[in-house]
Design an enzyme around this catalytic site. Structure first.
Site, PDB file in Angstrom:
ATOM      1  N   ASP A  45       1.451  -0.994   0.485  1.00 24.67           N
ATOM      2  CA  ASP A  45       0.036  -0.257  -0.197  1.00 24.67           C
ATOM      3  C   ASP A  45       1.205   1.392   0.212  1.00 24.67           C
ATOM      4  O   ASP A  45       1.919   1.406   0.479  1.00 24.67           O
ATOM      5  CB  ASP A  45      -0.949  -0.046   1.156  1.00 24.67           C
ATOM      6  CG  ASP A  45      -2.077  -0.693   1.397  1.00 24.67           C
ATOM      7  OD1 ASP A  45      -1.872  -1.836   0.529  1.00 24.67           O
ATOM      8  OD2 ASP A  45      -3.378  -0.899   1.923  1.00 24.67           O
ATOM      9  N   ASP A  46       0.326   2.113  -0.905  1.00 27.13           N
ATOM     10  CA  ASP A  46       0.573   3.848   0.085  1.00 27.13           C
ATOM     11  C   ASP A  46       1.682   4.272  -1.466  1.00 27.13           C
ATOM     12  O   ASP A  46       1.950   5.639  -1.113  1.00 27.13           O
ATOM     13  CB  ASP A  46       0.666   4.281   0.967  1.00 27.13           C
ATOM     14  CG  ASP A  46      -0.046   3.802   2.264  1.00 27.13           C
ATOM     15  OD1 ASP A  46      -1.176   3.110   2.001  1.00 27.13           O
ATOM     16  OD2 ASP A  46       0.389   3.667   3.746  1.00 27.13           O
ATOM     17  N   HIS A  96      -5.799   3.292  -4.274  1.00 26.47           N
ATOM     18  CA  HIS A  96      -5.898   2.810  -3.183  1.00 26.47           C
ATOM     19  C   HIS A  96      -6.862   4.747  -2.209  1.00 26.47           C
ATOM     20  O   HIS A  96      -5.622   5.039  -1.058  1.00 26.47           O
ATOM     21  CB  HIS A  96      -4.171   2.610  -2.107  1.00 26.47           C
ATOM     22  CG  HIS A  96      -4.800   2.723  -1.061  1.00 26.47           C
ATOM     23  ND1 HIS A  96      -5.499   1.623  -0.320  1.00 26.47           N
ATOM     24  CD2 HIS A  96      -3.630   2.931   0.377  1.00 26.47           C
ATOM     25  CE1 HIS A  96      -5.327   1.801   0.966  1.00 26.47           C
ATOM     26  NE2 HIS A  96      -4.077   1.780   1.129  1.00 26.47           N
ATOM     27  N   HIS A 100      -5.416   9.713  -0.195  1.00 22.68           N
ATOM     28  CA  HIS A 100      -5.983   9.247   1.610  1.00 22.68           C
ATOM     29  C   HIS A 100      -5.585  10.067   2.490  1.00 22.68           C
ATOM     30  O   HIS A 100      -5.558   9.433   3.623  1.00 22.68           O
ATOM     31  CB  HIS A 100      -4.037   8.322   1.788  1.00 22.68           C
ATOM     32  CG  HIS A 100      -4.283   7.220   1.865  1.00 22.68           C
ATOM     33  ND1 HIS A 100      -3.594   7.361   3.483  1.00 22.68           N
ATOM     34  CD2 HIS A 100      -3.631   6.206   2.270  1.00 22.68           C
ATOM     35  CE1 HIS A 100      -3.677   6.121   4.133  1.00 22.68           C
ATOM     36  NE2 HIS A 100      -4.124   5.037   3.141  1.00 22.68           N
ATOM     37  N   HIS A 200       3.515  -3.017   2.951  1.00 26.31           N
ATOM     38  CA  HIS A 200       3.605  -0.807   2.874  1.00 26.31           C
ATOM     39  C   HIS A 200       5.478  -0.517   1.943  1.00 26.31           C
ATOM     40  O   HIS A 200       6.186  -1.339   3.017  1.00 26.31           O
ATOM     41  CB  HIS A 200       3.380  -0.195   4.191  1.00 26.31           C
ATOM     42  CG  HIS A 200       2.449  -0.022   4.622  1.00 26.31           C
ATOM     43  ND1 HIS A 200       1.564  -1.952   5.380  1.00 26.31           N
ATOM     44  CD2 HIS A 200       0.903   0.336   4.290  1.00 26.31           C
ATOM     45  CE1 HIS A 200       0.066  -1.706   5.546  1.00 26.31           C
ATOM     46  NE2 HIS A 200      -0.289   0.123   5.401  1.00 26.31           N
TER      47      HIS A 200
END
Length: 242
Positions: A45-46, A96, A100, A200
């Site tokens: 993620d991210d 995603h 965020h 991550h």
């Protein structure tokens, strides 16, 4: 049937039963039972982020493993080359959100969807493609956020939701040692042989990179196959209130 004698009726009945049995067996053999397969989906993620995402990609390449990257749209600017590398090296790409920012993305379902669409458009602009990206992940996970109406709206848009059943805990505890991340990678929240690992690739995830090779080797030694998530992958999300 009225003109058949008793023996002929029995013979015909047996033939029909055999036909039904064979059709059932064929259908069973043709239908894959995903829960019996030992599959692991490594997800990050991210990103994309400088250095760490590239380091993750280096490890994946050296182990000949494909993963899935859930992209945050605002992180793309200035890191377009990293996104291109993810795509060109055959990894899965998921959405995603763009910001965020929980206050924005969870304001209402429409805001959530707009964030996903903005990220998809940005990805396609950078890659020069027209990819249809249905794979999404809720920041923080879908638990407590997904409900019947929200789910209906997302599925009508063609989105496939992916939570996780293995959590490295590197999103909130990036300081943990590689050994601790390896230990977390072995813990599954359910009994499924389909493992979806949450990891991550933020700037504080250096130890995740260092643990990644051992995590891959562990799952390979346990007989697991690594796959990237795509549009044919069965979604995985937490139960929600109806």
């Amino acid at each position: 049937m009225k003109n058949l004698n008793h023996l002929q009726k029995i013979t015909l009945l047996i033939s029909l039963l055999c036909l039904v049995f064979c059709m059932t067996l064929s259908a069973t053999e043709m239908t894959p039972i995903e829960s019996d397969e030992k599959i692991v989906y490594l997800t990050f993620d991210d990103g994309p982020t400088p250095k760490i995402t590239d380091a993750v990609l280096d490890v994946l390449k050296s182990h000949d493993v494909k993963a899935t990257f859930f992209i945050v749209g605002k992180e793309i600017k200035g890191r377009e080359a990293i996104l291109r590398r993810i795509y060109e090296e055959g990894h899965g790409i998921g959405l995603h959100t763009y910001s965020h920012n929980f206050k924005i993305i969870y304001k209402n379902p429409e805001s959530f969807i707009m964030e996903m669409e903005k990220t998809e458009n940005t990805i396609n602009e950078v890659l020069g493609t027209q990819l249809d990206i249905p794979i999404i992940r809720f920041p923080g996970g879908s638990a407590g956020r997904l409900n019947k109406n929200f789910y209906k709206l997302l599925t009508e848009k063609g989105y496939l939701i992916f939570d996780w059943n293995v959590d490295l805990q590197d999103g909130i505890k990036g300081h943990l040692s590689p050994c601790e991340f390896l230990a977390n990678a072995k813990k599954c929240s359910d009994k499924s042989t389909r493992r979806i690992i949450l990891a991550h690739c933020n700037s504080n995830n250096k130890n995740t990179c260092e643990a990644l090779g051992d995590i891959i080797n562990y799952y390979k030694s346990e007989g697991y196959t690594f796959k990237a998530i795509d549009a044919t992958t069965k979604p995985y999300f937490y139960k929600f209130k109806k």
